[in-house]
Design a protein around this motif. Structure first.
Motif, PDB file in Angstrom:
ATOM      1  N   ALA A 282       1.702   3.313  10.977  1.00  0.00           N
ATOM      2  CA  ALA A 282       0.611   3.732  11.043  1.00  0.00           C
ATOM      3  C   ALA A 282      -1.164   3.696  10.260  1.00  0.00           C
ATOM      4  N   GLU A 283      -2.003   3.816  10.954  1.00  0.00           N
ATOM      5  CA  GLU A 283      -3.369   3.640  10.158  1.00  0.00           C
ATOM      6  C   GLU A 283      -4.133   4.704   9.610  1.00  0.00           C
ATOM      7  N   ALA A 284      -3.770   4.407   8.247  1.00  0.00           N
ATOM      8  CA  ALA A 284      -4.388   5.182   7.790  1.00  0.00           C
ATOM      9  C   ALA A 284      -5.963   5.602   7.991  1.00  0.00           C
ATOM     10  N   ARG A 285      -5.621   6.754   8.567  1.00  0.00           N
ATOM     11  CA  ARG A 285      -7.534   7.275   8.652  1.00  0.00           C
ATOM     12  C   ARG A 285      -7.478   9.219   8.244  1.00  0.00           C
ATOM     13  N   ARG A 286      -8.196   8.907   6.692  1.00  0.00           N
ATOM     14  CA  ARG A 286      -8.545  10.783   6.579  1.00  0.00           C
ATOM     15  C   ARG A 286      -9.380  11.529   8.056  1.00  0.00           C
ATOM     16  N   ASN A 287      -8.427  12.136   8.004  1.00  0.00           N
ATOM     17  CA  ASN A 287      -9.044  13.735   8.651  1.00  0.00           C
ATOM     18  C   ASN A 287      -9.122  12.740   9.906  1.00  0.00           C
ATOM     19  N   ALA A 288      -8.515  12.326  10.707  1.00  0.00           N
ATOM     20  CA  ALA A 288      -8.336  12.288  11.485  1.00  0.00           C
ATOM     21  C   ALA A 288      -6.998  12.305  12.422  1.00  0.00           C
TER      22      ALA A 288
ATOM     23  N   VAL B 292       3.049   5.965   1.038  1.00  0.00           N
ATOM     24  CA  VAL B 292       2.850   4.463   0.428  1.00  0.00           C
ATOM     25  C   VAL B 292       1.173   3.993   1.313  1.00  0.00           C
ATOM     26  N   ARG B 293       0.377   3.301   0.563  1.00  0.00           N
ATOM     27  CA  ARG B 293       0.062   3.063   1.650  1.00  0.00           C
ATOM     28  C   ARG B 293      -0.770   0.934   1.612  1.00  0.00           C
ATOM     29  N   GLY B 294      -0.782   0.605   2.270  1.00  0.00           N
ATOM     30  CA  GLY B 294      -0.238  -0.995   2.130  1.00  0.00           C
ATOM     31  C   GLY B 294      -1.404  -1.615   3.120  1.00  0.00           C
ATOM     32  N   TYR B 295      -0.609  -2.964   2.533  1.00  0.00           N
ATOM     33  CA  TYR B 295      -2.166  -4.087   3.897  1.00  0.00           C
ATOM     34  C   TYR B 295      -1.403  -5.003   3.229  1.00  0.00           C
TER      35      TYR B 295
ATOM     36  N   HIS C 173       2.352  -4.421  14.991  1.00  0.00           N
ATOM     37  CA  HIS C 173       1.458  -3.752  15.398  1.00  0.00           C
ATOM     38  C   HIS C 173       0.171  -4.050  14.247  1.00  0.00           C
ATOM     39  N   ILE C 174       1.256  -5.020  12.705  1.00  0.00           N
ATOM     40  CA  ILE C 174      -0.180  -4.639  11.811  1.00  0.00           C
ATOM     41  C   ILE C 174      -1.071  -5.912  11.889  1.00  0.00           C
ATOM     42  N   LYS C 175      -2.247  -5.347  11.513  1.00  0.00           N
ATOM     43  CA  LYS C 175      -3.433  -6.353  11.505  1.00  0.00           C
ATOM     44  C   LYS C 175      -3.844  -6.420   9.774  1.00  0.00           C
ATOM     45  N   ASP C 176      -4.714  -7.588  10.281  1.00  0.00           N
ATOM     46  CA  ASP C 176      -4.935  -8.104   9.056  1.00  0.00           C
ATOM     47  C   ASP C 176      -6.256  -7.319   8.435  1.00  0.00           C
ATOM     48  N   ASN C 177      -6.441  -6.813   6.684  1.00  0.00           N
ATOM     49  CA  ASN C 177      -7.974  -6.330   6.223  1.00  0.00           C
ATOM     50  C   ASN C 177      -8.368  -4.820   6.930  1.00  0.00           C
ATOM     51  N   THR C 178      -6.977  -3.850   7.464  1.00  0.00           N
ATOM     52  CA  THR C 178      -7.020  -2.841   7.967  1.00  0.00           C
ATOM     53  C   THR C 178      -5.464  -1.953   6.569  1.00  0.00           C
ATOM     54  N   CYS C 179      -6.044  -0.411   5.967  1.00  0.00           N
ATOM     55  CA  CYS C 179      -5.256  -0.061   5.698  1.00  0.00           C
ATOM     56  C   CYS C 179      -4.121   0.572   6.401  1.00  0.00           C
ATOM     57  N   TYR C 180      -2.616   0.996   6.123  1.00  0.00           N
ATOM     58  CA  TYR C 180      -1.569   1.281   7.594  1.00  0.00           C
ATOM     59  C   TYR C 180      -0.271   2.313   5.354  1.00  0.00           C
ATOM     60  N   GLN C 181      -0.840   3.706   6.108  1.00  0.00           N
ATOM     61  CA  GLN C 181       0.083   5.058   5.028  1.00  0.00           C
ATOM     62  C   GLN C 181       1.948   4.504   6.186  1.00  0.00           C
TER      63      GLN C 181
END
Length: 579
Positions: A383-389, A437-440, A412-420
């Motif tokens: 899922a998209e990495a969003r702190r405190n969201a 881990v985080r990935g993009y 559902h993977i977009k470029d220029n976006t960080c994913y958890q």
């Protein structure tokens, strides 16, 4: 009007009989000359120029057939007070009027009754005034224009054909016991022999039984009773069906419980518990709720208190970062199951990601090395990495066999976006702890820098910052740089690097010179490079001797007085003087 046709037989013809048909014309006038012919189904059979013609049909096809009685049937009499019905198969169609008569004899009198059915194939007749003490003989007679035929005699007694009415009955459980019950039934006066069978409604088999012990609790059973008049002769009644559920009993099964633990800051953790519902045979009733207890293993920490109740098969709680003994029990109306202890199943090892571009990320991992349990597969979740969201309600996930130690995720993977990205090992289809881990897929340098705040701390300053909004990160943040430069600008700025980007968002800078003016700003970096600076601050730690015009805030010590100017990097002399 010109002649007549005659046959050499009677109106009714036996099958296979030859028939001769003749056609005779009426007298003709002298001037007339006619052709005479016989047709069958529009096909000419014979013709000539004369006053008559004749032909023989050796195998008459459209013949009229005599009756041929087959084995008759005696139908069941439903109840001792009912009337039995005699039925028989009429055999092949006769095509002519045929009557059927029942000849019923009790050895003294003979009763003749005509059929009351108009069915072409099956004959039937209701018999009356029969008693249980007599032996009867029945014969069916059939008659038409070609003759008569009789069935074989059938000898019977009423006891042989009476099918009693199903008995009325009910089931009572003894003292609310879940395993014993008593039957009560009422049947016809002549019915002296009964049989009983029962089965759980979930079972497909039938079970004959004389004693009803060992029933399963909280199970709906189907009970059936059938009766007959004589133990060796006659017919059994239809089964009477009755359904009843046994009472509940205390659950005996042990819940299968596991949990995940995730740190929340430096002092707290989130513990998520999961368990499988008990089977019906283990629950022995309808599970009303589950009780979850936390007992701190560190005796310096007080116990968590009473059990937490839930109707779900999962529970999450934020607790201090200490060890706990966690138990879960299932509860029905009769009591609780034995407490089951939560098991911590280890996560996969060495989880890493590789940016593949074009909206895809390669995830790799190693199997857990500390687990002796059998691994049935893996689950990769992202899922998209969003702190405190709040987390996405339905994160994307994929289930993989145990032989897979990598996966390319593209949904559902977009470029220029960080994913958890989290990887779970499955132990008999239950998930262990997650390794995250985080990935993009593809990244750019951030389009903005962090917003920071400075706070005086003795001989230095404490700097905290806010995370860059997700759309400005343009990938996964790999590090921060904090720049500190003296106001005169003659020397290069000091650079403080922060690499623990997921946990650390503050930094202490010690040993600053009092009375010196400093400029402070921050940048963030992704794998594609460093972004621009965020807000900047001008600051100065107060010297031991207070400067003119500076006042200490309420409760502040002289050693920690300082002043700042926001959003200012190059300042005019007037601004500096105000500073």
């Amino acid at each position: 009007d010109k002649g007549n046709m005659t046959a050499n037989t009677a109106a009714y013809v036996q099958p296979g009989t030859s028939v001769t048909l003749s056609c005779q014309l009426k007298p003709l006038r002298r001037t007339e000359r006619c052709r005479i012919a016989i047709f069958l189904n529009s096909s000419e059979l014979i013709s000539n120029y004369s006053s008559s013609v004749s032909t023989e049909f050796p195998h008459f096809l459209k013949c009229l057939l005599s009756t041929s009685l087959r084995k008759k049937l005696i139908r069941i009499s439903h109840g001792a007070d009912g009337h039995p019905t005699c039925t028989w198969n009429k055999g092949r169609l006769t095509y002519i009027n045929t009557t059927y008569v029942i000849l019923l004899s009790n050895g003294t009198d003979v009763l003749c009754v005509s059929e009351d059915s108009l069915n072409k194939n099956i004959g039937s007749l209701a018999l009356s005034k029969l008693n249980f003490d007599s032996t009867y003989t029945v014969v069916v007679a059939a008659s038409n224009g070609l003759g008569s035929a009789f069935s074989q005699p059938l000898v019977f007694m009423l006891i042989d054909i009476v099918k009693p009415h199903p008995p009325n009955f009910l089931v009572e459980f003894e003292n609310s016991s879940a395993t014993h019950c008593t039957f009560f039934w009422h049947d016809e006066a002549q019915a002296r022999h009964c049989r009983l069978r029962y089965r759980p409604l979930t079972s497909k088999g039938n079970y004959d039984a004389w004693s009803l012990y060992g029933l399963e609790p909280h199970t709906t059973y189907e009970f059936q009773v059938s009766c007959k008049i004589h133990p060796e002769r006659g017919l059994w009644s239809n089964w009477t069906t009755y359904q009843r559920q046994t009472p509940e009993a205390v659950p005996t099964g042990l819940l299968d419980v596991w949990y995940r633990q995730q740190d929340v800051g430096a002092q707290q953790q989130n513990i998520s518990l999961f368990w499988k519902a008990l089977s019906n045979s283990e629950a022995r009733g309808r599970i009303l709720r589950y009780a979850v207890t936390f007992e701190a293993l560190d005796r310096r920490t007080p116990p968590a208190g009473e059990a937490h109740l839930t109707t779900q098969t999962s529970y999450a709680k934020v607790t201090p970062r200490v060890g706990y003994k966690i138990t879960v029990t299932a509860e029905n109306s009769r009591g609780r199951s034995p407490p089951a202890r939560a098991v911590n199943l280890p996560p996969p090892e060495k989880v890493s990601t590789v940016a593949m571009g074009n909206g895809s990320i390669l995830v790799r991992w190693k199997p857990p090395v500390r687990s002796a349990a059998s691994i049935s597969g893996y689950v990769v979740e992202w899922a998209e990495a969003r702190r405190n969201a709040r987390p996405e309600p339905h994160p994307a996930w994929a289930k993989l066999p145990a032989s897979n130690l990598s996966a390319v995720i593209a949904e559902h993977i977009k470029d220029n976006t960080c994913y958890q990205i989290s990887v779970f090992a499955l132990y008999r289809d239950r998930a262990g702890q997650a390794a995250s881990v985080r990935g993009y897929s593809r990244a750019k340098a951030p389009s903005a820098g962090p917003q920071m705040h400075a706070t005086p701390q003795a001989n230095g300053i404490s700097v905290s910052w806010e995370e860059i909004p997700a759309h400005q990160q343009r990938g996964c943040i790999t590090g921060y740089r904090l720049y500190l430069q003296k106001k005169d600008g003659r020397a290069a700025p000091d650079v403080y690097a922060v690499s623990n980007v997921t946990a650390q968002r503050w930094l202490y800078i010690p040993d600053l010179q009092r009375g010196e003016h400093y400029a402070l700003w921050m940048t963030a970096s992704t794998a594609a490079g460093e972004g621009p600076g965020g807000n900047s601050e001008l600051l100065c730690l107060e010297s031991n001797e207070s400067l003119p015009g500076w006042g200490a805030g309420r409760g502040a010590s002289p050693q920690s007085r300082f002043s700042t100017g926001w959003k200012c990097f190059s300042c005019s002399s007037s601004v500096t003087e105000d500073f």
